[in-house]
Scaffold this motif. Structure first.
Motif, mmCIF file in Angstrom:
data_model
loop_
_atom_site.group_PDB
_atom_site.id
_atom_site.type_symbol
_atom_site.label_atom_id
_atom_site.label_comp_id
_atom_site.label_asym_id
_atom_site.label_seq_id
_atom_site.Cartn_x
_atom_site.Cartn_y
_atom_site.Cartn_z
ATOM 1 N N TYR A 32 -3.867 22.369 29.187
ATOM 2 C CA TYR A 32 -4.083 23.409 28.184
ATOM 3 C C TYR A 32 -5.423 24.120 28.374
ATOM 4 C CZ TYR A 32 -4.171 25.438 23.450
ATOM 5 O OH TYR A 32 -4.216 26.285 22.378
ATOM 6 N N ARG A 33 -5.362 25.384 28.746
ATOM 7 C CA ARG A 33 -6.545 26.240 28.845
ATOM 8 C C ARG A 33 -7.560 25.763 29.872
ATOM 9 N NH1 ARG A 33 -7.340 31.541 27.433
ATOM 10 N NH2 ARG A 33 -6.052 32.024 25.682
ATOM 11 N N ARG A 34 -7.122 24.933 30.802
ATOM 12 C CA ARG A 34 -8.050 24.463 31.828
ATOM 13 C C ARG A 34 -8.102 25.451 32.978
ATOM 14 N NH1 ARG A 34 -11.581 20.754 29.784
ATOM 15 N NH2 ARG A 34 -10.597 20.336 27.792
ATOM 16 N N ASN A 35 -8.864 25.118 33.999
ATOM 17 C CA ASN A 35 -9.187 26.105 35.028
ATOM 18 C C ASN A 35 -8.373 25.999 36.309
ATOM 19 O OD1 ASN A 35 -11.159 26.774 33.164
ATOM 20 N ND2 ASN A 35 -12.671 25.451 34.127
ATOM 21 N N THR A 78 -2.102 36.432 34.213
ATOM 22 C CA THR A 78 -3.374 36.859 33.617
ATOM 23 C C THR A 78 -3.825 35.839 32.587
ATOM 24 O OG1 THR A 78 -2.326 38.137 31.873
ATOM 25 C CG2 THR A 78 -2.830 39.315 33.908
ATOM 26 N N TYR A 79 -3.424 34.572 32.778
ATOM 27 C CA TYR A 79 -3.854 33.503 31.867
ATOM 28 C C TYR A 79 -3.297 33.780 30.480
ATOM 29 C CZ TYR A 79 -7.293 29.764 30.785
ATOM 30 O OH TYR A 79 -7.925 28.596 30.458
ATOM 31 N N ASN A 136 -4.526 32.550 19.877
ATOM 32 C CA ASN A 136 -4.997 31.883 18.662
ATOM 33 C C ASN A 136 -3.890 31.723 17.620
ATOM 34 O OD1 ASN A 136 -6.618 30.782 16.709
ATOM 35 N ND2 ASN A 136 -7.507 32.748 16.073
ATOM 36 N N LEU A 195 -3.987 31.578 14.089
ATOM 37 C CA LEU A 195 -5.017 31.883 13.082
ATOM 38 C C LEU A 195 -4.606 31.363 11.709
ATOM 39 C CD1 LEU A 195 -7.653 33.821 12.542
ATOM 40 C CD2 LEU A 195 -5.939 35.373 11.606
ATOM 41 N N TYR A 204 -13.386 22.330 24.145
ATOM 42 C CA TYR A 204 -12.921 23.614 24.677
ATOM 43 C C TYR A 204 -11.473 23.908 24.272
ATOM 44 C CZ TYR A 204 -12.242 27.242 28.274
ATOM 45 O OH TYR A 204 -11.992 28.419 28.938
ATOM 46 N N ARG A 205 -11.292 24.931 23.434
ATOM 47 C CA ARG A 205 -9.973 25.432 23.050
ATOM 48 C C ARG A 205 -9.117 24.388 22.348
ATOM 49 N NH1 ARG A 205 -8.090 30.578 22.378
ATOM 50 N NH2 ARG A 205 -9.217 31.941 23.766
ATOM 51 N N TYR A 249 -11.547 32.034 16.133
ATOM 52 C CA TYR A 249 -11.305 31.341 17.397
ATOM 53 C C TYR A 249 -11.750 32.235 18.546
ATOM 54 C CZ TYR A 249 -8.608 27.705 19.972
ATOM 55 O OH TYR A 249 -8.197 26.646 20.759
ATOM 56 N N ASN A 299 -14.017 32.021 24.711
ATOM 57 C CA ASN A 299 -13.117 31.371 25.674
ATOM 58 C C ASN A 299 -12.086 32.366 26.222
ATOM 59 O OD1 ASN A 299 -14.388 28.892 25.442
ATOM 60 N ND2 ASN A 299 -13.052 28.192 23.803
ATOM 61 N N ASN A 319 -10.352 34.978 28.843
ATOM 62 C CA ASN A 319 -9.970 34.744 30.231
ATOM 63 C C ASN A 319 -11.031 35.227 31.215
ATOM 64 O OD1 ASN A 319 -8.506 34.174 32.508
ATOM 65 N ND2 ASN A 319 -7.236 36.024 32.401
ATOM 66 N N GLN A 326 -13.036 38.692 30.438
ATOM 67 C CA GLN A 326 -12.271 39.608 29.587
ATOM 68 C C GLN A 326 -12.633 39.450 28.102
ATOM 69 O OE1 GLN A 326 -10.762 41.941 31.123
ATOM 70 N NE2 GLN A 326 -8.813 41.336 32.001
ATOM 71 N N GLN A 375 -16.139 27.787 32.891
ATOM 72 C CA GLN A 375 -14.861 28.164 33.485
ATOM 73 C C GLN A 375 -14.870 28.035 35.003
ATOM 74 O OE1 GLN A 375 -14.600 31.861 31.229
ATOM 75 N NE2 GLN A 375 -12.761 31.140 30.208
#
Lengths: 405, 405
Positions: free
Chosen positions: A58-61, A88-89, A94, A96, B58-59, B89, B92, B94, B114, B199
């Motif tokens: 999750y959301r890693r690189n 594009t990731y 979010n 919210l 992170y996230r 939020y 973080n 991209n 971005q 990142q």
């Protein structure tokens, strides 16, 4: 373990077709195709192990797994080479907590899935990264494709424009269609459901409210939940509400009649332009989804959707008019006690408000045809005189104080 | 461990002031204040332990730490109660690998941060969540504040609008200023630098290119890197390039002269509206930052920034004209071999292209005053005739094939 997925007819006609094939419809009955996964292979991993894997990515690189779509690659398009993924990731947008707005609505556990906080500003990125990546894989495998094309009024084309790769020009010309009849996109869009549950630490909400036009999105969300259920990640399903603009409400009409029949209509112009559709391509699978999820359909008039969007903006949101339709539908369902105050509700916001900045401005200026803005917040024009500005602010603060007390 | 931070004068005048105080300038010299952190307290945790903590948060879903800003809370505003944090939020965002664009530019390790993929569509969210949360904390502590105000042409006001909380109306009226002279925002904006390094799995890039108008942002990015360096998270610093519009280039002029003097100018109208500033409020600290980071300043004409943005869009980006300024500056630095082909470069994109959709359309229609669009991609109007559409696509594909071969 080798995972696999293929196209098959949504009506169960025989035949499996490779996802690398240029095919959009069932050769037997002409209806839509859908992507089917090899569930036996997927079951080789337990539900807990899938959750762990998805959380680790999750959301890693590590490309492309940080993407919300490609972090679930085995559930989306397992065969594709990572070097052919065009990402594009996208996703992992979010969720919210709509604190202030929810309080006004007396639904305090209200959450907005902000799909518009993305590269092209709408949820369409989720499906398009899958389609374009499959096309790139097909081209790498030698399938001759010259171009990817779609017909659209907006969001879909924007997402395609960003993802499309420089075309490998070949002898035989082929144009690959990217419209919503192409079921590859569903595979990306269904990750929204997985993300929502993941963002609640793998708890299922009570309701998902989603605007509906062509109705691929509600089917996609349903597929995401069903896949999690089938593979043991969750033990129950949410209820789903599809929200339609009153001016483009064929599904709402059909729902009134218990989905006994469905009649296409001619959609009238609506502020919610992306769902101005009278004959939705995914209606059959959308109705199946709603039946499976104890779903409902609600509608919103132009006045209702515009006012509701403005109300939400006043609490710090900034979403598209389709989200306005969803919020107006939510309000009606709360008023009718179909949705109860203690329930956890997620509204899927399909696009960023920046795509509709002119419409929002027109609302507050009173310039939207046929709309009497009930939540108007007009600009106040003042000369560049500090004292006059201070006085105007003081008046505003005074009014706010009276409203609060 | 109890962390602490306070305001102090950027010129070193004596005096420390609480972040809860309504104060914007040094009472002795009248210059700006900046937030200073208690580094002794922060050093109680090792660099490795900070990285681990930031990675763990992170996230993730524990409010407010999943936010890019509040995941670094101890480095931003340590004293604030989590219940007073107003967060969407943010951060973080991209870090996009600009694969195709970078190849064209012969800088293959090129990345676009971005910042515009966010709730209000610009990097301003990062600072505003800090400012508004501090105000909420102040109000909770009994400080009488009626309203938060800023003067702005766009991004700043949009971010404030989303974060501002319902005002607690009190007897004594106070309006808290949110403009960039308020240094609380810097504390949020500096997290961009930390995110970029995070990142890259805690590797420092060789260059950061950032558009500059009022120049708070370059100072903020510098602060983020310096803090990481000071606390042992990184062992080196990047070089920084500030990119200015030629029509609003006081820092560029000063740089030509080795920063020996700085003279405000009258900025001329530029497409890069948010950096149309002739007398930047943060010039002093920006020059200090550039001197510390072996920095350079480059400029871009209207023609250059518009063409460069269109070039980037053609590879799948969709950013603001200020990003166009940064990319045009990057191209010049690459051409002059100040930036070398093997170096890792990050361009900070400050806003989403959706905020400038009209400007982009005008470019491609040839309707931008004084601009001859070199990378024009004109819409082709066709009658609703499938054969004519197919023929037009075939012509387009043929042209593309000739270009490739």
């Amino acid at each position: 373990m080798s995972y696999n997925a293929w196209f098959q007819c949504i009506n169960g006609c025989p035949g499996q077709f490779s996802l690398r094939e240029v095919i959009y419809r069932c050769p037997s009955c002409g209806d839509l195709l859908e992507v089917q996964h090899d569930f036996d292979a997927l079951r080789s991993r337990s539900g807990a192990a899938w959750m762990q894997l998805f959380d680790d990515r999750y959301r890693r690189n590590t490309y492309p797994y940080g993407s919300g779509v490609w972090g679930k690659k085995e559930w989306v398009v397992p065969f594709i080479d990572n070097e052919n993924i065009v990402s594009t990731y996208e996703g992992n947008s979010n969720l919210l907590w709509a604190d202030r707005y929810g309080k006004q609505l007396h639904v305090e556990d209200l959450w907005i899935k902000q799909c518009g906080n993305s590269h092209t500003g709408s949820f369409k990125d989720l499906g398009m990264t899958v389609l374009v990546s499959v096309v790139k894989q097909m081209m790498a495998d030698g399938v001759p494709i010259d171009a990817v094309a779609c017909a659209s009024t907006g969001d879909t084309s924007a997402a395609l424009g960003a993802y499309s790769v420089v075309q490998e020009i070949t002898e035989e010309r082929r144009i690959y269609l990217a419209n919503s009849m192409n079921s590859l996109r569903i595979e990306g869009q269904k990750t929204v459901a997985i993300e929502i549950v993941q963002q609640f630490d793998w708890e299922v909400p009570d309701w998902v409210v989603i605007p509906g036009g062509n109705l691929g999105n509600v089917h996609a969300v349903g597929q995401g939940f069903l896949m999690m259920h089938e593979l043991g990640l969750v033990q129950r399903l949410p209820r789903i509400c599809v929200a339609q603009a009153e001016r483009a409400n064929p599904l709402y009409r059909s729902f009134q009649d218990g989905f006994k029949r469905f009649e296409p209509i001619t959609a009238q112009p609506t502020l919610a332009t992306a769902i101005q559709i009278g004959n939705p391509v995914s209606v059959k699978r959308a109705i199946r989804t709603l039946q499976r999820f104890n779903g409902v359909v609600e509608q919103a008039s132009e006045q209702e959707l515009a006012d509701e969007a403005a109300r939400a903006d006043r609490t710090g949101m900034f979403n598209c008019p389709h989200t306005g339709v969803a919020l107006a539908a939510l309000r009606k369902l709360v008023d009718r006690k179909v949705i109860r105050s203690h329930e956890r509700v997620v509204v899927v916001s399909t696009a960023h408000g920046l795509k509709f900045a002119d419409q929002k401005a027109a609302y507050h200026l009173g310039a939207l045809d046929g709309i009497r803005p009930a939540h108007r917040n007009q600009p106040v024009e003042l000369p560049p005189e500090p004292r006059q500005v201070a006085r105007a602010i003081a008046r505003h603060v005074e009014r706010a104080r009276l409203l609060v007390s």
